[in-house]
Design a protein around this motif. Structure first.
Motif, PDB file in Angstrom:
ATOM      1  N   MET A  22     -33.994  18.692  -5.680  1.00  0.00           N
ATOM      2  CA  MET A  22     -33.184  19.462  -4.744  1.00  0.00           C
ATOM      3  C   MET A  22     -32.599  20.671  -5.458  1.00  0.00           C
ATOM      4  O   MET A  22     -32.039  20.570  -6.548  1.00  0.00           O
ATOM      5  CB  MET A  22     -32.046  18.586  -4.212  1.00  0.00           C
ATOM      6  CG  MET A  22     -31.100  19.308  -3.286  1.00  0.00           C
ATOM      7  SD  MET A  22     -29.821  18.189  -2.665  1.00  0.00           S
ATOM      8  CE  MET A  22     -29.035  17.724  -4.218  1.00  0.00           C
ATOM      9  N   ASN A  23     -32.727  21.850  -4.851  1.00  0.00           N
ATOM     10  CA  ASN A  23     -32.194  23.065  -5.427  1.00  0.00           C
ATOM     11  C   ASN A  23     -30.680  23.083  -5.304  1.00  0.00           C
ATOM     12  O   ASN A  23     -30.107  22.811  -4.274  1.00  0.00           O
ATOM     13  CB  ASN A  23     -32.771  24.285  -4.717  1.00  0.00           C
ATOM     14  CG  ASN A  23     -34.243  24.434  -4.980  1.00  0.00           C
ATOM     15  OD1 ASN A  23     -34.716  24.106  -6.058  1.00  0.00           O
ATOM     16  ND2 ASN A  23     -34.973  24.937  -3.991  1.00  0.00           N
ATOM     17  N   ARG A  24     -30.025  23.448  -6.407  1.00  0.00           N
ATOM     18  CA  ARG A  24     -28.571  23.559  -6.388  1.00  0.00           C
ATOM     19  C   ARG A  24     -28.170  24.870  -7.050  1.00  0.00           C
ATOM     20  O   ARG A  24     -28.881  25.397  -7.902  1.00  0.00           O
ATOM     21  CB  ARG A  24     -27.908  22.388  -7.135  1.00  0.00           C
ATOM     22  CG  ARG A  24     -28.114  21.063  -6.415  1.00  0.00           C
ATOM     23  CD  ARG A  24     -27.274  19.980  -7.077  1.00  0.00           C
ATOM     24  NE  ARG A  24     -27.415  18.721  -6.390  1.00  0.00           N
ATOM     25  CZ  ARG A  24     -26.726  18.372  -5.322  1.00  0.00           C
ATOM     26  NH1 ARG A  24     -25.851  19.190  -4.807  1.00  0.00           N
ATOM     27  NH2 ARG A  24     -26.910  17.192  -4.761  1.00  0.00           N
ATOM     28  N   ILE A  25     -27.019  25.396  -6.659  1.00  0.00           N
ATOM     29  CA  ILE A  25     -26.537  26.587  -7.314  1.00  0.00           C
ATOM     30  C   ILE A  25     -25.352  26.230  -8.179  1.00  0.00           C
ATOM     31  O   ILE A  25     -24.722  25.189  -8.011  1.00  0.00           O
ATOM     32  CB  ILE A  25     -26.155  27.670  -6.290  1.00  0.00           C
ATOM     33  CG1 ILE A  25     -25.052  27.168  -5.366  1.00  0.00           C
ATOM     34  CG2 ILE A  25     -27.344  28.127  -5.499  1.00  0.00           C
ATOM     35  CD1 ILE A  25     -24.586  28.228  -4.392  1.00  0.00           C
ATOM     36  N   HIS A  26     -25.056  27.070  -9.145  1.00  0.00           N
ATOM     37  CA  HIS A  26     -23.987  26.817 -10.093  1.00  0.00           C
ATOM     38  C   HIS A  26     -22.670  26.625  -9.371  1.00  0.00           C
ATOM     39  O   HIS A  26     -22.395  27.268  -8.357  1.00  0.00           O
ATOM     40  CB  HIS A  26     -23.893  27.997 -11.065  1.00  0.00           C
ATOM     41  CG  HIS A  26     -23.075  27.702 -12.279  1.00  0.00           C
ATOM     42  ND1 HIS A  26     -21.693  27.778 -12.272  1.00  0.00           N
ATOM     43  CD2 HIS A  26     -23.439  27.321 -13.530  1.00  0.00           C
ATOM     44  CE1 HIS A  26     -21.242  27.470 -13.485  1.00  0.00           C
ATOM     45  NE2 HIS A  26     -22.277  27.199 -14.254  1.00  0.00           N
ATOM     46  N   ILE A  27     -21.821  25.745  -9.898  1.00  0.00           N
ATOM     47  CA  ILE A  27     -20.575  25.410  -9.231  1.00  0.00           C
ATOM     48  C   ILE A  27     -19.697  26.630  -9.013  1.00  0.00           C
ATOM     49  O   ILE A  27     -19.026  26.775  -7.991  1.00  0.00           O
ATOM     50  CB  ILE A  27     -19.805  24.324 -10.039  1.00  0.00           C
ATOM     51  CG1 ILE A  27     -18.555  23.879  -9.276  1.00  0.00           C
ATOM     52  CG2 ILE A  27     -19.436  24.842 -11.417  1.00  0.00           C
ATOM     53  CD1 ILE A  27     -18.838  23.217  -7.979  1.00  0.00           C
ATOM     54  N   ASN A  68     -39.842  27.018   4.175  1.00  0.00           N
ATOM     55  CA  ASN A  68     -39.416  25.663   3.778  1.00  0.00           C
ATOM     56  C   ASN A  68     -38.884  24.954   5.019  1.00  0.00           C
ATOM     57  O   ASN A  68     -37.678  24.832   5.220  1.00  0.00           O
ATOM     58  CB  ASN A  68     -38.348  25.730   2.689  1.00  0.00           C
ATOM     59  CG  ASN A  68     -38.067  24.368   2.072  1.00  0.00           C
ATOM     60  OD1 ASN A  68     -38.311  23.335   2.690  1.00  0.00           O
ATOM     61  ND2 ASN A  68     -37.548  24.363   0.858  1.00  0.00           N
ATOM     62  N   GLN A  69     -39.810  24.503   5.846  1.00  0.00           N
ATOM     63  CA  GLN A  69     -39.446  23.943   7.154  1.00  0.00           C
ATOM     64  C   GLN A  69     -38.510  22.754   7.052  1.00  0.00           C
ATOM     65  O   GLN A  69     -37.524  22.665   7.790  1.00  0.00           O
ATOM     66  CB  GLN A  69     -40.712  23.508   7.904  1.00  0.00           C
ATOM     67  CG  GLN A  69     -41.141  24.482   8.969  1.00  0.00           C
ATOM     68  CD  GLN A  69     -42.329  23.953   9.768  1.00  0.00           C
ATOM     69  OE1 GLN A  69     -42.338  22.794  10.184  1.00  0.00           O
ATOM     70  NE2 GLN A  69     -43.308  24.806   9.975  1.00  0.00           N
ATOM     71  N   ASP A  70     -38.814  21.838   6.150  1.00  0.00           N
ATOM     72  CA  ASP A  70     -38.034  20.607   6.067  1.00  0.00           C
ATOM     73  C   ASP A  70     -36.573  20.893   5.719  1.00  0.00           C
ATOM     74  O   ASP A  70     -35.648  20.372   6.367  1.00  0.00           O
ATOM     75  CB  ASP A  70     -38.638  19.653   5.046  1.00  0.00           C
ATOM     76  CG  ASP A  70     -39.958  19.061   5.513  1.00  0.00           C
ATOM     77  OD1 ASP A  70     -40.247  19.158   6.727  1.00  0.00           O
ATOM     78  OD2 ASP A  70     -40.702  18.523   4.675  1.00  0.00           O
ATOM     79  N   ASP A  71     -36.343  21.682   4.668  1.00  0.00           N
ATOM     80  CA  ASP A  71     -34.974  21.997   4.275  1.00  0.00           C
ATOM     81  C   ASP A  71     -34.267  22.834   5.327  1.00  0.00           C
ATOM     82  O   ASP A  71     -33.075  22.647   5.594  1.00  0.00           O
ATOM     83  CB  ASP A  71     -34.957  22.730   2.933  1.00  0.00           C
ATOM     84  CG  ASP A  71     -35.150  21.775   1.757  1.00  0.00           C
ATOM     85  OD1 ASP A  71     -35.174  20.548   1.985  1.00  0.00           O
ATOM     86  OD2 ASP A  71     -35.282  22.254   0.619  1.00  0.00           O
ATOM     87  N   TYR A  72     -34.981  23.763   5.914  1.00  0.00           N
ATOM     88  CA  TYR A  72     -34.402  24.611   6.956  1.00  0.00           C
ATOM     89  C   TYR A  72     -33.898  23.750   8.106  1.00  0.00           C
ATOM     90  O   TYR A  72     -32.761  23.899   8.554  1.00  0.00           O
ATOM     91  CB  TYR A  72     -35.450  25.614   7.449  1.00  0.00           C
ATOM     92  CG  TYR A  72     -34.937  26.619   8.462  1.00  0.00           C
ATOM     93  CD1 TYR A  72     -34.613  27.909   8.088  1.00  0.00           C
ATOM     94  CD2 TYR A  72     -34.782  26.271   9.812  1.00  0.00           C
ATOM     95  CE1 TYR A  72     -34.141  28.834   9.011  1.00  0.00           C
ATOM     96  CE2 TYR A  72     -34.307  27.180  10.744  1.00  0.00           C
ATOM     97  CZ  TYR A  72     -33.994  28.463  10.343  1.00  0.00           C
ATOM     98  OH  TYR A  72     -33.529  29.380  11.259  1.00  0.00           O
ATOM     99  N   ASP A  73     -34.738  22.851   8.585  1.00  0.00           N
ATOM    100  CA  ASP A  73     -34.351  22.008   9.720  1.00  0.00           C
ATOM    101  C   ASP A  73     -33.199  21.085   9.355  1.00  0.00           C
ATOM    102  O   ASP A  73     -32.266  20.886  10.151  1.00  0.00           O
ATOM    103  CB  ASP A  73     -35.539  21.185  10.197  1.00  0.00           C
ATOM    104  CG  ASP A  73     -36.577  22.025  10.936  1.00  0.00           C
ATOM    105  OD1 ASP A  73     -36.301  23.219  11.205  1.00  0.00           O
ATOM    106  OD2 ASP A  73     -37.660  21.500  11.244  1.00  0.00           O
ATOM    107  N   VAL A  81     -30.086  15.933  16.420  1.00  0.00           N
ATOM    108  CA  VAL A  81     -30.934  14.729  16.395  1.00  0.00           C
ATOM    109  C   VAL A  81     -32.394  15.103  16.142  1.00  0.00           C
ATOM    110  O   VAL A  81     -33.123  14.396  15.428  1.00  0.00           O
ATOM    111  CB  VAL A  81     -30.800  13.952  17.720  1.00  0.00           C
ATOM    112  CG1 VAL A  81     -31.887  12.894  17.850  1.00  0.00           C
ATOM    113  CG2 VAL A  81     -29.425  13.294  17.815  1.00  0.00           C
ATOM    114  N   LEU A  82     -32.828  16.218  16.686  1.00  0.00           N
ATOM    115  CA  LEU A  82     -34.220  16.655  16.551  1.00  0.00           C
ATOM    116  C   LEU A  82     -34.513  17.227  15.173  1.00  0.00           C
ATOM    117  O   LEU A  82     -35.682  17.341  14.784  1.00  0.00           O
ATOM    118  CB  LEU A  82     -34.540  17.706  17.615  1.00  0.00           C
ATOM    119  CG  LEU A  82     -34.330  17.281  19.072  1.00  0.00           C
ATOM    120  CD1 LEU A  82     -34.570  18.458  20.013  1.00  0.00           C
ATOM    121  CD2 LEU A  82     -35.233  16.109  19.428  1.00  0.00           C
TER     122      LEU A  82
END
Length: 457
Positions: free
Chosen positions: A1-6, A127-132, A200-201
């Motif tokens: 999972m992409n994360r950005i610096h705190i 990036n469909q999955d993350d976008y949704d 839900v979708l």
């Protein structure tokens, strides 16, 4: 999972929350630092959603403070220094509500709106999955925060009058110069339902990170909404679908009865983790459980020993919190047992008595000592509904649901009840149809934002 610096996340949060009292123009004079990072990517959006201190831990606590499952004695009440909290406890008509009860959820709504705006400029196909998932999460958080606000700042929902009853400021536009005006109650719940149905979708069925919303969580909140607005077909459909994905309950027989905190954080029944802000009134060292409520549990009901600790004076304190903490906040998330109880109620209200009994029995078999529970059978609607409502009250203590249930059930003669407090020799009452079931919007908000209409008294 992409994360950005705190530090980047903190900068994003700073940009979004320069207006802690947004909706109030006098608090919008502070200009943002142009060096701050403006959210623009999926990673930025995800970082904001994962900021649990803002998104999961700031829901209104005043409903629990005003509920009747507990009481304070004179000594402990008089020792509390927060006047506003004491006024809420006594249902004072002019109680000045702690600002965090309003500000916290609206911060969440502001974040959600900002994320939805950012997503409009991102190509979903990359990036469909993350976008949704991120879009679904933003919609869920907005709906969840709105529903928590509606529970305490609006009157009970009546479909015949909802269009003429004050609702909430809906804040679909995250712009800082947005003019804040209250919608009606019909539009408020329509907005909540629309956001939940769309989420839900988009949301995944499950997640290993329980501070993130899922499809099951969204369906569970749709079930709550169905109960609140009297749409029992919706409540049944949503909760039935939720349990089709996950229905595993904790067997209370496997929990140590002597444990000071029997339920750990993120236990397997927790679908979505959230808590309220804190109130000194809910500290287990001072909040004593109603003796009538405690006595309603039978001897072989394990909730009686897992939920309560006996105090030195013979009264009882609550220890059964589903957030695994011993503090002055309330669990405000979603757990599987609530979904069972919502489905059981919806089934009974839809005259499916045998199915309602089956769902309730499945839950209670895991709440009683092994071999001691006698399954219920329902043959008459009123009796069945009364039993389900009773078990709901006995199971869902300090889940930030009691005030919601009081409001909706007060519309029905069979379940309406007058709440009573006794403090310093005086008696205080809250009648079923009282306008005080909608707490005053914090005076700081309405005092500086004339466009926001205060609740009636």
């Amino acid at each position: 999972m992409n994360r950005i610096h705190i530090k980047t996340m903190q900068a994003l949060v700073a940009v979004l929350f320069i207006t802690l009292l947004f909706g109030c123009t006098k608090y919008l004079d502070v200009k943002p630092d142009q060096k701050m990072v403006v959210p623009s990517s999926l990673a930025d959006c995800e970082a904001l959603l994962d900021n649990r201190s803002e998104m999961n831990y700031t829901y209104p606590v005043i409903g629990e403070v005003g509920a009747d499952h507990y009481y304070l004695d004179d000594v402990n009440y008089n020792a509390i220094t927060q006047v506003g909290e004491k006024d809420v406890y006594l249902w004072d008509a002019n109680a000045n509500i702690n600002l965090n009860n309003w500000r916290g959820p609206y911060k969440i709504i502001q974040v959600a709106g900002q994320i939805l705006q950012v997503l409009e400029n991102i190509d979903r196909s990359e990036n469909q999955d993350d976008y949704d998932r991120i879009k679904g999460s933003a919609l869920f958080f907005r709906a969840f925060a709105l529903m928590q606000l509606a529970d305490v700042f609006t009157l009970p929902y009546d479909k015949d009058n909802a269009e003429n009853t004050l609702g909430l400021v809906l804040r679909n536009d995250p712009a800082v110069n947005y003019v804040s005006e209250r919608s009606n109650l019909k539009d408020t719940y329509a907005q909540i339902k629309s956001d939940l149905v769309e989420s839900v979708l988009l949301l995944p069925i499950h997640t290993t990170i329980k501070t993130r919303p899922t499809r099951v969580a969204a369906l569970a909140v749709l079930g709550r909404l169905g109960l609140v607005v009297g749409d029992y077909a919706l409540a049944e459909q949503a909760t039935r679908e939720a349990l089709s994905y996950t229905d595993e309950l904790i067997d209370y027989n496997g929990i140590n009865e002597s444990s000071a905190m029997p339920f750990f954080q993120f236990n397997k029944e927790v679908i979505f983790h959230a808590i309220t802000t804190s109130s000194p009134m809910l500290n287990a060292s001072v909040a004593k459980i109603s003796s009538a409520l405690y006595d309603s549990y039978e001897s072989n009901d394990l909730r009686k020993v897992l939920y309560f600790d006996k105090n030195a004076d013979g009264s009882y304190a609550f220890k059964g919190k589903y957030d695994g903490e011993q503090n002055s906040a309330s669990f405000a998330g979603i757990a599987i047992d609530e979904i069972y109880l919502s489905l059981a109620e919806a089934l009974v209200r839809n005259n499916k008595l045998a199915e309602g009994a089956e769902v309730l029995n499945k839950l209670l078999l895991r709440r009683w000592r092994t071999g001691q529970y006698t399954p219920v059978t329902f043959t008459e609607s009123a009796t069945a509904l009364g039993r389900v409502i009773q078990e709901r009250r006995k199971s869902l203590l300090l889940r930030n649901l009691t005030w919601m249930d009081l409001k909706r059930l007060n519309r029905e003669t069979a379940f309406a009840r007058t709440l009573v407090r006794h403090i310093n020799g005086a008696r205080y009452e809250l009648n079923p149809k009282d306008l005080r079931y909608a707490f005053l919007i914090p005076l700081t908000v309405v005092g500086t934002t004339p466009s926001i209409i205060q609740n009636e008294r």
